[in-house]
Design a protein around this motif. Structure first.
Motif, short mmCIF file in Angstrom:
data_model
loop_
_atom_site.label_atom_id
_atom_site.label_comp_id
_atom_site.label_asym_id
_atom_site.label_seq_id
_atom_site.Cartn_x
_atom_site.Cartn_y
_atom_site.Cartn_z
N ALA A 15 -55.17 21.71 -56.83
CA ALA A 15 -54.91 22.07 -55.43
C ALA A 15 -54.97 20.81 -54.58
O ALA A 15 -55.83 19.95 -54.76
CB ALA A 15 -55.94 23.08 -54.93
N VAL A 16 -54.03 20.70 -53.64
CA VAL A 16 -54.04 19.62 -52.64
C VAL A 16 -54.34 20.29 -51.31
O VAL A 16 -53.58 21.16 -50.86
CB VAL A 16 -52.68 18.90 -52.60
N VAL A 17 -55.46 19.92 -50.69
CA VAL A 17 -55.99 20.67 -49.55
C VAL A 17 -56.30 19.75 -48.37
O VAL A 17 -56.95 18.71 -48.53
CB VAL A 17 -57.28 21.42 -49.95
N ASP A 18 -55.86 20.16 -47.18
CA ASP A 18 -56.20 19.45 -45.95
C ASP A 18 -57.61 19.82 -45.53
O ASP A 18 -58.03 20.97 -45.65
CB ASP A 18 -55.20 19.84 -44.85
N VAL A 19 -58.38 18.83 -45.01
CA VAL A 19 -59.74 19.11 -44.55
C VAL A 19 -59.73 20.04 -43.35
O VAL A 19 -60.43 21.06 -43.31
CB VAL A 19 -60.47 17.80 -44.18
N ARG A 20 -58.93 19.70 -42.33
CA ARG A 20 -58.95 20.44 -41.06
C ARG A 20 -57.80 21.45 -41.03
O ARG A 20 -56.63 21.06 -40.99
CB ARG A 20 -58.83 19.47 -39.89
N SER A 38 -57.35 13.94 -45.69
CA SER A 38 -57.92 13.92 -44.34
C SER A 38 -57.28 12.78 -43.55
O SER A 38 -56.94 11.74 -44.11
CB SER A 38 -59.44 13.71 -44.40
N ALA A 39 -57.13 13.01 -42.25
CA ALA A 39 -56.58 11.95 -41.40
C ALA A 39 -57.61 10.90 -41.06
O ALA A 39 -57.27 9.78 -40.67
CB ALA A 39 -56.03 12.57 -40.11
N LEU A 68 -58.75 11.66 -50.28
CA LEU A 68 -57.85 10.59 -49.84
C LEU A 68 -57.51 10.73 -48.36
O LEU A 68 -57.46 11.84 -47.83
CB LEU A 68 -56.53 10.64 -50.62
N LEU A 69 -57.28 9.60 -47.71
CA LEU A 69 -56.73 9.62 -46.37
C LEU A 69 -55.24 9.95 -46.46
O LEU A 69 -54.55 9.55 -47.40
CB LEU A 69 -56.93 8.27 -45.69
N LYS A 70 -54.73 10.66 -45.45
CA LYS A 70 -53.34 11.11 -45.49
C LYS A 70 -52.35 9.94 -45.54
O LYS A 70 -51.25 10.09 -46.08
CB LYS A 70 -53.05 12.00 -44.29
N GLU A 71 -52.74 8.81 -44.96
CA GLU A 71 -51.83 7.66 -44.99
C GLU A 71 -51.52 7.22 -46.41
O GLU A 71 -50.50 6.57 -46.67
CB GLU A 71 -52.44 6.50 -44.21
N ARG A 72 -52.38 7.58 -47.36
CA ARG A 72 -52.18 7.19 -48.75
C ARG A 72 -51.00 7.94 -49.37
O ARG A 72 -50.42 7.48 -50.35
CB ARG A 72 -53.46 7.47 -49.53
N VAL A 73 -50.63 9.10 -48.81
CA VAL A 73 -49.53 9.88 -49.37
C VAL A 73 -48.24 9.08 -49.35
O VAL A 73 -47.41 9.19 -50.26
CB VAL A 73 -49.36 11.20 -48.59
N GLY A 74 -48.06 8.26 -48.31
CA GLY A 74 -46.86 7.46 -48.20
C GLY A 74 -46.75 6.36 -49.25
O GLY A 74 -45.67 5.81 -49.47
N ARG A 75 -47.87 6.02 -49.85
CA ARG A 75 -47.87 5.04 -50.94
C ARG A 75 -47.81 5.84 -52.24
O ARG A 75 -48.83 6.12 -52.87
CB ARG A 75 -49.12 4.18 -50.87
N VAL A 76 -46.60 6.18 -52.62
CA VAL A 76 -46.38 7.18 -53.65
C VAL A 76 -47.09 6.85 -54.96
O VAL A 76 -47.73 7.71 -55.57
CB VAL A 76 -44.88 7.39 -53.90
N THR A 77 -47.01 5.60 -55.39
CA THR A 77 -47.63 5.23 -56.66
C THR A 77 -49.13 5.46 -56.62
O THR A 77 -49.72 6.05 -57.54
CB THR A 77 -47.34 3.76 -57.00
N GLU A 78 -49.79 5.01 -55.54
CA GLU A 78 -51.23 5.18 -55.41
C GLU A 78 -51.60 6.66 -55.34
O GLU A 78 -52.59 7.11 -55.93
CB GLU A 78 -51.75 4.47 -54.17
N ILE A 138 -61.58 8.54 -54.91
CA ILE A 138 -61.99 8.47 -53.52
C ILE A 138 -61.24 7.31 -52.87
O ILE A 138 -61.17 6.22 -53.42
CB ILE A 138 -63.50 8.25 -53.37
N ASP A 139 -60.68 7.57 -51.70
CA ASP A 139 -59.88 6.56 -51.00
C ASP A 139 -60.69 5.29 -50.78
O ASP A 139 -61.86 5.34 -50.38
CB ASP A 139 -59.44 7.12 -49.64
N PRO A 140 -60.10 4.12 -51.06
CA PRO A 140 -60.82 2.86 -50.85
C PRO A 140 -61.36 2.69 -49.44
O PRO A 140 -62.45 2.13 -49.25
CB PRO A 140 -59.76 1.80 -51.16
N GLU A 141 -60.64 3.17 -48.43
CA GLU A 141 -61.12 3.05 -47.05
C GLU A 141 -62.33 3.94 -46.81
O GLU A 141 -63.26 3.56 -46.08
CB GLU A 141 -60.00 3.43 -46.07
N VAL A 142 -62.34 5.11 -47.44
CA VAL A 142 -63.52 5.98 -47.34
C VAL A 142 -64.72 5.28 -47.95
O VAL A 142 -65.81 5.24 -47.38
CB VAL A 142 -63.26 7.32 -48.06
N VAL A 143 -64.53 4.71 -49.13
CA VAL A 143 -65.61 3.99 -49.80
C VAL A 143 -66.12 2.85 -48.95
O VAL A 143 -67.33 2.66 -48.76
CB VAL A 143 -65.14 3.47 -51.17
N ALA A 144 -65.20 2.06 -48.40
CA ALA A 144 -65.59 0.89 -47.61
C ALA A 144 -66.41 1.29 -46.38
O ALA A 144 -67.44 0.67 -46.07
CB ALA A 144 -64.35 0.12 -47.17
#
Length: 217
Positions: free
Chosen positions: A49-54, A83-84, A105-115, A130-136
């Protein structure tokens, strides 16, 4: 892979469906609210499942609540949450019951198809992403007495990549070091965080969850 999508933004929802179908995956249902999402999980018995947080009605944590309920109804369901923003409480809530087959993952990652596809496949295969930006951001927010202050800069890099869900070989490639060096760093991380070998717990998961929990306080 049979997939259900729960996303209230119609453009993103349909875009995800088109992307996944173009990759040869079976999108069995797309929904825009938690109730329909759970109904689709019951009906179609998806693998992932691919689920939006909000999501409606309050646009707060409905997606996380629905994801947890979906995994209760269908044990082993792989869930990739989008999540945005970096929402640390949601990340720790979702991972607190176990990290297998979970991604954030952050939603912006969707545009980076390979990632995005790498993360989706990792979660579907039983791993964590887990998104690298979330980790950072979560690492930056941890308290000084969490034990993480004992880690060297390189050990923090290794822990961050562990939190993304990467295995030792992938970490070695990302940091351009040997597998042996990664093993050494991980052993040092466990020692500095006082994580002794214990068959009842996965020390990699414990290390990641520790700083996620500290970041939340």
């Amino acid at each position: 892979m049979r997939i259900v999508i729960a996303e209230d933004d119609p453009l993103l929802r349909e875009g995800l469906a088109l992307l996944l179908r173009a990759e040869g995956l079976d999108v069995v249902a797309t929904t825009d609210n938690p109730a329909d999402f759970l109904a689709a999980v019951d009906k179609h018995e998806p693998d992932t499942a691919v689920v939006d947080v909000r999501m409606p009605p309050t646009h707060t944590d409905e997606g996380i609540v629905a994801a947890v309920e979906a995994r209760r109804r269908r044990p082993g369901l792989a869930v990739l949450v989008l999540s945005a923003y970096v929402e640390q409480a949601f990340a720790t809530d979702l991972l607190g019951s176990g990290s297998a087959r979970l991604g954030y993952l952050l939603k912006e990652r969707v545009g980076r198809v390979t990632e995005f596809m790498e993360a989706l496949n990792r979660v579907a295969d039983g791993g964590t992403a887990i998104d690298p930006e979330v980790v950072a951001q979560l690492l930056a927010r941890t308290r000084a007495d969490s034990g993480l202050e004992r880690l060297s800069p390189r050990e923090r890099d290794v822990l961050a990549l562990m939190a993304e869900g990467l295995g030792n070989g992938a970490i070695a490639e990302r940091l351009v070091v040997t597998d042996g060096a990664v093993h050494k760093h991980i052993r040092s991380i466990f020692a500095k965080l006082d994580l002794a070998p214990d068959d009842s717990a996965d020390r990699r998961v414990t290390a990641v969850l520790r700083y996620l929990e500290e970041a939340r306080r």
